[in-house]
Design a protein around this motif. Structure first.
Motif, mmCIF file in Angstrom:
data_model
loop_
_atom_site.group_PDB
_atom_site.id
_atom_site.type_symbol
_atom_site.label_atom_id
_atom_site.label_comp_id
_atom_site.label_asym_id
_atom_site.label_seq_id
_atom_site.Cartn_x
_atom_site.Cartn_y
_atom_site.Cartn_z
ATOM 1 N N MET A 121 48.739 110.555 -27.973
ATOM 2 C CA MET A 121 49.072 109.462 -28.898
ATOM 3 C C MET A 121 47.894 108.508 -29.004
ATOM 4 S SD MET A 121 51.925 106.420 -28.499
ATOM 5 C CE MET A 121 53.324 107.288 -29.157
ATOM 6 N N HIS A 122 47.574 108.140 -30.228
ATOM 7 C CA HIS A 122 46.542 107.125 -30.441
ATOM 8 C C HIS A 122 47.100 105.762 -30.049
ATOM 9 C CE1 HIS A 122 43.311 104.911 -32.272
ATOM 10 N NE2 HIS A 122 44.171 104.254 -33.033
ATOM 11 N N ILE A 123 46.392 105.048 -29.167
ATOM 12 C CA ILE A 123 46.865 103.728 -28.729
ATOM 13 C C ILE A 123 46.405 102.702 -29.746
ATOM 14 C CG2 ILE A 123 46.921 102.035 -26.867
ATOM 15 C CD1 ILE A 123 46.220 104.235 -24.921
ATOM 16 N N SER A 124 47.255 102.414 -30.688
ATOM 17 C CA SER A 124 46.937 101.461 -31.750
ATOM 18 C C SER A 124 47.302 100.050 -31.309
ATOM 19 C CB SER A 124 47.703 101.814 -33.021
ATOM 20 O OG SER A 124 49.096 101.663 -32.809
ATOM 21 N N ALA A 125 46.869 99.079 -32.110
ATOM 22 C CA ALA A 125 47.235 97.692 -31.846
ATOM 23 C C ALA A 125 48.750 97.529 -31.891
ATOM 24 C CB ALA A 125 46.558 96.767 -32.860
ATOM 25 N N GLN A 126 49.402 98.276 -32.793
ATOM 26 C CA GLN A 126 50.860 98.183 -32.913
ATOM 27 C C GLN A 126 51.545 98.686 -31.645
ATOM 28 O OE1 GLN A 126 52.559 96.689 -35.320
ATOM 29 N NE2 GLN A 126 54.431 97.096 -34.162
ATOM 30 N N VAL A 127 51.034 99.803 -31.095
ATOM 31 C CA VAL A 127 51.599 100.337 -29.852
ATOM 32 C C VAL A 127 51.415 99.340 -28.710
ATOM 33 C CG1 VAL A 127 51.333 102.118 -28.081
ATOM 34 C CG2 VAL A 127 51.389 102.754 -30.507
ATOM 35 N N LEU A 128 50.241 98.735 -28.629
ATOM 36 C CA LEU A 128 50.003 97.734 -27.583
ATOM 37 C C LEU A 128 50.989 96.576 -27.700
ATOM 38 C CD1 LEU A 128 46.084 97.496 -27.505
ATOM 39 C CD2 LEU A 128 47.588 98.478 -25.763
ATOM 40 N N LYS A 129 51.205 96.102 -28.917
ATOM 41 C CA LYS A 129 52.136 94.987 -29.120
ATOM 42 C C LYS A 129 53.551 95.371 -28.695
ATOM 43 C CE LYS A 129 49.489 92.908 -32.915
ATOM 44 N NZ LYS A 129 49.439 92.645 -34.381
ATOM 45 N N VAL A 130 53.958 96.613 -28.989
ATOM 46 C CA VAL A 130 55.288 97.079 -28.608
ATOM 47 C C VAL A 130 55.429 97.110 -27.085
ATOM 48 C CG1 VAL A 130 56.811 99.106 -28.557
ATOM 49 C CG2 VAL A 130 55.761 98.375 -30.714
ATOM 50 N N GLN A 143 46.451 93.129 -23.427
ATOM 51 C CA GLN A 143 46.422 91.753 -23.931
ATOM 52 C C GLN A 143 44.991 91.318 -24.242
ATOM 53 O OE1 GLN A 143 48.492 90.002 -20.581
ATOM 54 N NE2 GLN A 143 50.396 89.789 -21.752
ATOM 55 N N MET A 144 44.057 91.737 -23.392
ATOM 56 C CA MET A 144 42.655 91.408 -23.640
ATOM 57 C C MET A 144 42.156 92.072 -24.918
ATOM 58 S SD MET A 144 41.117 91.718 -19.757
ATOM 59 C CE MET A 144 39.432 91.630 -20.354
ATOM 60 N N ILE A 145 42.539 93.333 -25.122
ATOM 61 C CA ILE A 145 42.100 94.068 -26.312
ATOM 62 C C ILE A 145 42.670 93.435 -27.575
ATOM 63 C CG2 ILE A 145 42.328 96.261 -27.542
ATOM 64 C CD1 ILE A 145 42.177 97.613 -24.741
ATOM 65 N N LEU A 146 43.929 93.054 -27.555
ATOM 66 C CA LEU A 146 44.538 92.410 -28.727
ATOM 67 C C LEU A 146 43.859 91.080 -29.034
ATOM 68 C CD1 LEU A 146 48.369 93.089 -28.262
ATOM 69 C CD2 LEU A 146 46.797 94.155 -29.887
ATOM 70 N N SER A 147 43.535 90.361 -27.977
ATOM 71 C CA SER A 147 42.836 89.087 -28.177
ATOM 72 C C SER A 147 41.469 89.317 -28.811
ATOM 73 C CB SER A 147 42.681 88.354 -26.843
ATOM 74 O OG SER A 147 41.965 87.151 -27.006
ATOM 75 N N GLU A 148 40.757 90.356 -28.347
ATOM 76 C CA GLU A 148 39.448 90.685 -28.911
ATOM 77 C C GLU A 148 39.562 91.130 -30.371
ATOM 78 O OE1 GLU A 148 36.275 90.555 -27.810
ATOM 79 O OE2 GLU A 148 36.973 89.467 -26.043
ATOM 80 N N LEU A 149 40.607 91.874 -30.684
ATOM 81 C CA LEU A 149 40.811 92.317 -32.061
ATOM 82 C C LEU A 149 41.060 91.125 -32.988
ATOM 83 C CD1 LEU A 149 43.001 95.522 -31.570
ATOM 84 C CD2 LEU A 149 40.649 95.417 -32.420
#
Length: 303
Positions: A1-10, A71-77
């Motif tokens: 599975m591709h770990i997308s921003a949406q998956v991280l948020k979920v 959380q760090m990756i989402l913040s960077e995005l």
């Protein structure tokens, strides 16, 4: 599975809520859809992110790490999106400023703090150049703005300049130096016997210059003005110093000013810059550097 921003948020929402049902209500999804997302991700990663305790979920050690990094990756995005939008609107990513080594950095400290508040996405790179190396950096486009460029040179149309001030030079040496025994103005033959303390011109493309050295005179090349002044204080050589840097040493007796027949002429200094279309950070710095009170601060001690 591709770990997308949406998956991280979920996954982050599930971890915060502690159950599929509570997370589904917040995300406006059905619990089975969230359960499927977690199961598929865990299968792809070949590890468990959550321990199932009835209807409650508890993060595993791997899950804690995943959430922290996610959380760090989402913040960077989010930062990437915001910074890219600002750059597209005209905010620069970098501004290069060079200073003549005979002026102080002190006024820049306040300006840097203000610049960081106004333009947090612009990196400010500051360099020190010597003699015509200041002009060289500007002409070679290694600098966008040059502070204290000495003696106006022939300028192409894309370079603008404004005179700042004129530096006076004093021949100042240690009080126990042999030259202090002479009561008349010093001649070239008197001076040539002692090393001239110099700082090397940083020009790359322009012809490098020597600030002061007589024909046949030995040189000691210092790395910067603090070192040059220290060498004068220790009687290691002779030469001229900017009056604003050496006058207090003369006043307290650590250096002695002597008269010479051929004095070093005053040096006009210029604020110079690349002429270009207006950009917010670049324009702000130019406006600040043109202020008389800011320019006055450059003629203090070097620190």
């Amino acid at each position: 599975m591709h770990i997308s921003a949406q998956v991280l948020k979920v996954i982050i929402t599930i971890a915060r809520c502690g159950s599929f049902a509570a997370a589904a209500e917040e995300l406006h999804k059905v619990p089975t859809a969230l359960s499927y997302t977690v199961h598929k991700l865990e299968s792809e990663l070949e590890l468990k992110l959550f321990e199932r305790l009835g209807k409650q979920l508890e993060l595993t050690e791997a899950g804690h790490y995943f959430i922290k990094k996610g959380q760090m990756i989402l913040s960077e995005l989010d930062e990437l999106q915001f910074a890219t939008q600002r750059i597209a609107s005209g905010v620069e990513t970098r501004l290069n400023i060079t200073l003549n080594n005979i002026i102080s950095l002190r006024p820049l400290y306040t300006l840097l703090a203000e610049s960081e508040r106004h333009f947090p996405h612009t990196e400010i790179h500051i360099a020190i150049d010597v003699h015509d190396g200041v002009w060289d950096a500007l002409l070679d486009k290694r600098a966008d703005i040059a502070i204290g460029a000495p003696n106006q040179v022939a300028l192409p149309g894309e370079i603008c300049c404004l005179e700042m001030a004129t530096v006076e030079w004093l021949f100042a040496i240690a009080p126990d130096h042999p030259l202090t025994a002479l009561t008349r103005p010093l001649r070239a033959d008197d001076l040539r016997r002692y090393p001239a303390i110099c700082i090397q011109d940083t020009s790359v493309k322009l012809e490098p210059k020597v600030a002061w050295q007589l024909r046949g005179q030995k040189a000691i090349v210092a790395p910067d003005y603090p070192a040059k002044i220290a060498m004068h204080l220790n009687g290691l050589g002779i030469g001229f110093l900017p009056s604003h840097l050496c006058q207090h040493f003369i006043d307290d007796g650590r250096l002695v000013r002597l008269m010479v027949e051929e004095s070093k002429q005053p040096t006009p200094l210029f604020l110079a810059w690349q002429q270009r279309s207006p950009r917010p950070c670049y324009s702000w710095w130019l406006q600040q550097l043109k202020l008389p009170e800011v320019q006055q601060g450059f003629y203090t001690t070097l620190c």
